[in-house]
Every structure is written in C-alpha cells, then in structure tokens.
Write an enzyme that holds these catalytic residues in place. Structure first.
Site, short mmCIF file in Angstrom:
data_model
loop_
_atom_site.label_atom_id
_atom_site.label_comp_id
_atom_site.label_asym_id
_atom_site.label_seq_id
_atom_site.Cartn_x
_atom_site.Cartn_y
_atom_site.Cartn_z
N ASP A 1 1.03 -0.50 0.20
CA ASP A 1 0.69 0.27 -0.11
C ASP A 1 1.15 1.26 -0.04
O ASP A 1 1.70 1.16 0.98
CB ASP A 1 -0.45 0.29 1.35
CG ASP A 1 -1.98 0.95 1.18
OD1 ASP A 1 -2.98 -0.09 1.11
OD2 ASP A 1 -2.00 2.17 0.57
N VAL B 1 1.74 2.28 -6.94
CA VAL B 1 1.35 0.89 -7.93
C VAL B 1 2.04 1.58 -9.04
O VAL B 1 2.14 1.12 -9.87
CB VAL B 1 0.39 0.48 -8.08
CG1 VAL B 1 -0.43 -1.02 -6.86
CG2 VAL B 1 -0.91 1.46 -7.32
N TYR C 1 -12.43 7.63 -14.45
CA TYR C 1 -12.82 6.42 -13.76
C TYR C 1 -13.31 5.05 -14.21
O TYR C 1 -12.33 4.12 -14.53
CB TYR C 1 -13.30 6.70 -12.62
CG TYR C 1 -13.29 6.00 -11.41
CD1 TYR C 1 -13.01 5.06 -10.83
CD2 TYR C 1 -14.88 4.66 -11.56
CE1 TYR C 1 -12.31 4.35 -10.06
CE2 TYR C 1 -14.64 3.72 -10.82
CZ TYR C 1 -13.85 3.40 -10.09
OH TYR C 1 -13.73 2.59 -9.17
N LYS D 1 -11.53 1.97 -15.58
CA LYS D 1 -11.29 0.38 -15.28
C LYS D 1 -11.79 -0.16 -16.15
O LYS D 1 -11.89 -1.28 -16.60
CB LYS D 1 -13.24 0.25 -14.41
CG LYS D 1 -12.43 1.51 -12.59
CD LYS D 1 -11.21 0.47 -12.18
CE LYS D 1 -11.02 1.07 -10.82
NZ LYS D 1 -10.12 -0.68 -9.99
#
Ligand SMILES: NC(=O)c1ccc[n+]([C@@H]2O[C@H](COP(=O)([O-])OP(=O)(O)OC[C@H]3O[C@@H](n4cnc5c(N)ncnc54)[C@H](O)[C@@H]3O)[C@@H](O)[C@H]2O)c1
Length: 257
Positions: free
Chosen positions: A36, A63, A154, A158
């Site tokens: 994280d 990430v 967003y 995705k």
C-alpha cells in the site's frame, strides 16, 4: 478452500476491499504480501493478520512506480520464493464533468489504476510462468460496463483494465489465469468519498440496488478467494460482477396494484 503453500500479493491492502481480501486469504493459510502507498494502514492490516496467527509482510509501494514494483516483487521473492496470486486492487476514484478534467488529473488516475495494473502483471507474471502456476485478479468496476455522467475518467480506467485482462488471459495461458472483477457499491472509504463528491446519501444508493443494500468488502473478498483458488482452475479471461444486481438494472415498469 485452503491456500496453504500459496503466496498472494495484494495491492492497496491497507484499507477496504484489499484489506478484507488480505485478512481472508491469510485466514485460508496463504502467505500474504500486503502492499500500500499508506504505510500506517498497511501496517495495521499486517498486525491484524499476525494477531490472528497468519503469515504476512507489508511493503510500502506506489503501484504507479515501476521502481516500486521491482522492489516489491524482489522482496516478496526473497521472503517467500514465489508469488502465485496477484490481486491488482489499488485504485483511486474521481467524479467530474469530462471537460473539467485536467490532463494532470487524467494522467494521475490512469497511472495508478491502469499503469499500476499493467506493471503488476509485467513484473509478477514471469515468476508465475517460471513456476507454471498463477492467478491474477484485476479490480475493474461496474463503471466499466455502464455509462454515467461525470464518470468518464474513472470508467475509462476501469474499461482499460477490463480489456487488459482479456488480452493478458490469452497471452499468459495455459499456466497463468487472469480474471477481472466488477464491484458495484461497496462500503469502503472510496464510496464515502464518492458520496461526499456527489452529495448523495449512501442510503439512497443502497435502495437503488436490487438486493437493497451496499456490498461489504468481504463480499468482494469472497469472490477474489474463489478466483485465487484452484476451485476456479478452468476459468480465465472472465468477468465477475459483484454488485447486488445493480447492473442487471432496476425495474422499469411497476405492475399496477
Ligand atoms: N468501493 C467500491 O464501491 C468499488 C466499486 C468498484 C470498484 N472498486 C475498486 O476496488 C478497488 C479497491 O477499492 P476500495 O473501495 O477498497 O478503495 P479504498 O479507497 O477504500 O482503498 C484503496 C487502497 O488503495 C491504496 N492506494 C491508493 N493509491 C495507491 C497507490 N498509488 N499505490 C498503492 N496503493 C494505493 C489506498 O491507500 C487504500 O489503502 C479499487 O480499484 C476500486 O476502484 C471499488
């Protein structure tokens, strides 16, 4: 379902869906690498797992950084010898009219949600192929399936994860499986943020779901457990919606009483 002898790397494991999955997989005896960007939250998940007798390590990890991925994967291999489950879960959310999105905002979200997922597969898959075993679960969203105002950035991120998953599944077969999951409204910090941005009460969102409630992080973790385990050994390149019926659509015509 027992994950003894399995090693799972879970990104965004400090909170929400990632945390619930880390706890569940550790309960099923997997060795868990929690990563994280938030060290305090990641450490809390680690302590909870250890407190329950599970085996885990925490690695601070952004990430969107390739350097961080290389470091995280090397540390995991040093500690546990292999990684055969990867949950690309870390992600961020935004809600904005398309023409108000700055290029910096676009790039930041894409770097975390899409590039983060790409880098995870790029650096973990070679180890999975070497060991002839792997299951990757990528976190997409119902926002990749349905259109909605203010969700373009967003939703596009995705949607990219949805497509990336399908291509990767064909490329990494037969030993590495890759599937994507599509949560609807799940009660985490992310949905609290969405509710704040949209000024919509969560109770209103819950009543729009056919099952009449929000999902819990554990509802999603249960699906990840299934996809991580050998119970799903004939499944790859598939899409799993976990949304209480939201994307099935609300009733359009009510019958007159
Ligand atoms: N909650 C929902 O309703 C919902 C619905 C659909 C999809 N999802 C997806 O599920 C995933 C998890 O969502 P959640 O609701 O648990 O979110 P959350 O905001 O509760 O937790 C996300 C975690 O990711 C971490 N993170 C954020 N940026 C990071 C980075 N750059 N590098 C590493 N870690 C980072 C955060 O610190 C946090 O611990 C996300 O990909 C999200 O888009 C969630």
């Amino acid at each position: 379902m027992n994950l003894e002898n399995e090693v799972a790397l879970i990104t965004g494991g400090g909170k929400g869906i990632g945390k619930a999955t880390a706890l569940l997989l550790a309960k099923k005896k997997a060795k868990v690498v929690i990563t994280d960007i938030n060290e305090e939250d990641g450490d809390k998940t680690l302590q909870e797992i250890k407190g329950k007798g599970g085996e885990a390590i925490f690695i601070k990890h952004d990430v969107s950084s390739e350097e961080d991925w290389i470091r995280a994967v090397n540390k995991s291999i040093d500690r546990y010898k292999f990684i055969n489950i990867l949950f690309n879960n870390a992600g961020i959310f935004t809600l904005k009219p398309l023409f108000e999105i700055s290029l910096d905002e676009w790039n930041k979200l894409m770097n975390i949600n899409v590039t983060g997922t790409f880098l995870g597969m790029k650096h973990v898959v070679p180890h999975m192929i070497k060991n002839k075993k792997g299951s990757i679960i990528n976190a997409s969203s119902t926002a990749a399936i349905n259109g909605a105002p203010n969700h373009s950035l967003y939703g596009a991120s995705k949607g990219a994860i949805r497509s990336l998953t399908k291509h990767a599944a064909t490329e990494f077969a037969p030993n590495v499986r890759v599937n994507s999951i599509y949560p609807g409204f799940v009660k985490t910090q992310m949905i609290d943020y969405a509710s704040e941005l949209s000024n919509t009460k969560l109770d209103n969102q819950a009543s729009s779901v056919p099952l009449n409630k929000l999902g819990t992080p554990t509802d999603v973790a249960n699906l990840v457990l299934y996809l991580a385990s050998d119970m799903s050994s004939y499944i790859t390149g598939s899409e799993f919606v976990v949304d209480g019926g939201l994307s099935a659509g609300p009733p359009v015509w009510e019958i007159k009483e």
